[in-house]
Design a protein around this motif. Structure first.
Motif, short mmCIF file in Angstrom:
data_model
loop_
_atom_site.label_atom_id
_atom_site.label_comp_id
_atom_site.label_asym_id
_atom_site.label_seq_id
_atom_site.Cartn_x
_atom_site.Cartn_y
_atom_site.Cartn_z
N VAL A 103 -82.58 -20.18 4.36
CA VAL A 103 -81.84 -21.11 3.58
C VAL A 103 -80.24 -20.52 3.48
O VAL A 103 -79.88 -19.72 3.18
CB VAL A 103 -82.13 -21.13 2.31
CG1 VAL A 103 -81.50 -22.32 1.51
CG2 VAL A 103 -83.69 -21.70 2.37
N VAL A 104 -79.42 -21.47 4.06
CA VAL A 104 -78.19 -21.14 4.27
C VAL A 104 -77.11 -21.94 3.10
O VAL A 104 -77.30 -23.13 2.96
CB VAL A 104 -77.55 -21.57 5.63
CG1 VAL A 104 -76.16 -21.24 5.76
CG2 VAL A 104 -78.35 -20.90 6.80
N LEU A 105 -76.56 -21.23 2.41
CA LEU A 105 -75.77 -21.55 1.34
C LEU A 105 -74.34 -21.18 1.61
O LEU A 105 -73.93 -20.40 2.34
CB LEU A 105 -76.23 -20.93 -0.21
CG LEU A 105 -77.54 -21.18 -0.43
CD1 LEU A 105 -78.08 -20.28 -1.63
CD2 LEU A 105 -78.05 -22.56 -0.72
N VAL A 106 -73.47 -21.86 0.95
CA VAL A 106 -71.82 -21.39 1.05
C VAL A 106 -71.35 -21.39 -0.35
O VAL A 106 -72.23 -21.77 -1.45
CB VAL A 106 -71.22 -22.49 1.65
CG1 VAL A 106 -71.52 -22.34 3.33
CG2 VAL A 106 -71.46 -23.84 1.36
N THR B 191 -71.60 -16.13 -5.73
CA THR B 191 -72.69 -16.68 -5.18
C THR B 191 -73.91 -15.76 -4.86
O THR B 191 -75.13 -15.94 -5.31
CB THR B 191 -72.57 -17.50 -3.71
OG1 THR B 191 -71.32 -18.24 -4.11
CG2 THR B 191 -73.59 -18.31 -3.24
N VAL B 192 -73.46 -14.74 -4.35
CA VAL B 192 -74.42 -13.49 -4.17
C VAL B 192 -75.05 -13.09 -5.44
O VAL B 192 -76.40 -13.15 -5.52
CB VAL B 192 -73.84 -12.71 -3.30
CG1 VAL B 192 -75.00 -11.32 -2.97
CG2 VAL B 192 -73.53 -12.90 -1.79
N ASP C 3 -66.14 -15.50 4.28
CA ASP C 3 -64.74 -15.23 4.48
C ASP C 3 -63.94 -16.15 3.56
O ASP C 3 -62.52 -16.30 3.34
CB ASP C 3 -64.00 -15.55 5.82
CG ASP C 3 -64.45 -16.82 6.44
OD1 ASP C 3 -63.71 -17.62 6.84
OD2 ASP C 3 -65.86 -17.13 6.23
N THR C 4 -64.73 -17.02 2.58
CA THR C 4 -63.91 -17.82 1.63
C THR C 4 -64.07 -17.29 0.38
O THR C 4 -65.25 -16.46 0.06
CB THR C 4 -64.67 -19.42 1.54
OG1 THR C 4 -66.01 -19.35 1.46
CG2 THR C 4 -64.44 -19.92 3.20
N PRO C 5 -63.26 -17.69 -0.60
CA PRO C 5 -63.29 -17.13 -1.94
C PRO C 5 -64.65 -17.59 -2.52
O PRO C 5 -65.35 -18.68 -2.42
CB PRO C 5 -62.21 -17.61 -2.64
CG PRO C 5 -61.28 -18.17 -1.65
CD PRO C 5 -62.23 -18.47 -0.43
#
Lengths: 312, 131
Positions: A163-166, A200-201, A193-195
């Motif tokens: 599951v890919v999140l950003v 999120t992690v 690489d984005t703020p």
């Protein structure tokens, strides 16, 4: 054995491509070949890649494919994009991120429209996976359409689901909602690489801490497909998951679920075709629909009548 | 049996202008076709391999740089070399009228210049698709 079967088993790209077209078109011509090649399926590791649109699924698949190719593994990719419910057409644009692979004979990429299927997949997906599997692909990567919270059918077919999140998708309550967040074997936080990636992690970790009855800790991998970071680690986590499945007997359980889903799909398709295409039933179906429109009949009683005629 | 026309819209060569290609891709989608778009800067080999894997009925090439006599012809030649004769090839972009006969001789079925109504492209494809 059909000529097409032999060509599929030898990995001929034109034969693979043609058979996928036949199953997509629901052509009866595909069935003898599908029967022939079936004994040669079940070897590939099937990886589902799902997540919201724009999360970088295509780029991530490209990077994973590059890593698997470096190990000499053959890679099949199925990229699904939505079919327009209005025109029936589709713009299949996932390949744009993968074109560097199109001259590598160890990679086969196919773009597919959803063609009316719900759940983020396409009706011919089981067949397409079997075809790539029989053609000798070691790894099959499936990219679902960009999903919302509820399109989780990929778990019925994938051995490992990513599951890919950003970063920046919402607060921590979003992470404990049902649906998409429940199906990950591995969480990928892409665009690292984005703020906001640390947050999120951390929120994902907090959500996973709340889960009590877990047989296995679900890993979280931060990646940047653009900067080629975290890809080797992600591949390692996939391998670990594959080993976990085999050691815990879950592999067999999952495969049984996949075969059941596939069988149910075939039966449903045939049953629907039988009810709606069979000349003898068509009149009854049409009359029932007229009566339903006039409110002389309810849909449940109509279904009883139609099924009664079939089962008689 | 639900047959859909599958089209590859490809941008060979070095020019970075894909507005035309995207407009055509969108029009073909709206006409019920499945359109695979390659993105920019493709080689003839990439385009032909993609056409094979995607099992398309049509390859549409768009080029504005002036290299069509090389690149369109390369795509047509590579398809022939791989024994693929049932794929309709069409082209578009900035193509001088004088070059059209050469392209047609090489196997490009039709060339659509700037200002072509998209409906014309849709109906040409529907009428001439080979399978």
């Amino acid at each position: 054995m059909t000529d097409l079967s032999a060509r599929i088993l030898s990995g001929d790209p034109r034969a693979i491509a043609r058979l996928i077209t036949l199953v997509e078109n629901e052509s009866a011509d595909a069935i003898p070949t599908m029967k022939h090649i079936y004994a040669h399926t079940g070897r590939a590791h099937v990886i589902g890649v799902t997540g919201v649109m724009g999360s970088g699924k295509s780029s991530l698949i490209y990077e994973l494919a590059v890593v698997y190719r470096a190990e000499g593994k053959k890679v099949g990719i199925i990229a699904i994009d939505p079919t327009s419910p209005f025109s029936g057409g589709a713009l299949l644009g996932d390949r744009i991120r993968m074109m560097e692979l199109s001259t590598d004979s160890g990679v086969f990429i196919r773009s597919m429209g959803t063609r009316g299927m719900m759940g983020g997949l396409t009706g011919a997906l089981y067949d397409a996976v079997d075809i790539l599997d029989a053609a000798g692909m070691d790894i099959i990567l499936i990219e679902t359409v960009g999903v919302g919270q509820d399109e989780v059918d990929i778990v019925k077919i994938a051995d490992t689901t990513l599951v890919v999140l950003v970063p920046g998708l919402g607060d921590s309550v979003q992470t404990i909602k049902a649906g998409l967040m429940e199906i990950a074997d591995i969480f990928v936080v892409n665009k690292a690489d984005t703020p906001g990636v640390e947050q999120t992690v951390a929120e994902l970790e907090a959500m996973l801490d709340l889960a009590t009855a877990q047989t296995r800790a679900i890993p979280i991998v931060a990646t940047s497909a653009k900067q080629r970071q975290g890809i080797s680690l992600l591949k390692q986590r996939i391998t670990e998951h594959s080993e976990f499945l085999k050691q815990s007997k879950q592999f067999e359980t999952r495969r049984r679920q996949r075969y059941e889903a596939e069988l149910v799909e075939i039966i449903k398709k045939r049953l629907l075709a039988f009810i709606f295409d069979e000349a003898t039933l068509r009149d009854t179906v049409d009359r029932c629909i007229t009566q339903i429109s006039n409110k002389q009949l309810d849909p449940y009683s109509a279904a009883d009548e139609i099924l009664g005629r079939i089962l008689k | 049996m639900v047959k859909k026309i599958r089209v590859l819209v490809a941008k060979p060569g070095l020019d970075g202008h894909d507005r035309g290609a995207k407009i055509v891709a969108r029009a073909l989608r709206d006409a019920g076709m499945e359109v695979v778009y390659t993105g920019l800067h493709q080689t003839a080999e990439q385009i032909v391999n993609t056409a094979i894997q995607e099992d398309v009925d049509v390859v549409g090439l768009s080029l504005l740089s002036g290299a069509h006599l090389t690149l369109f012809v390369d795509v047509a030649r590579l398809l022939k070399e791989k024994d693929i004769h049932d794929v309709l090839i069409v082209g578009g972009g900035i193509i001088p009228q004088d070059d059209v006969p050469t392209l047609k001789k090489a196997g490009i079925a039709e060339v659509f210049g700037p200002g072509t109504p998209v409906d014309e492209i849709v109906s040409f494809i529907k009428k001439n698709v080979k399978r």
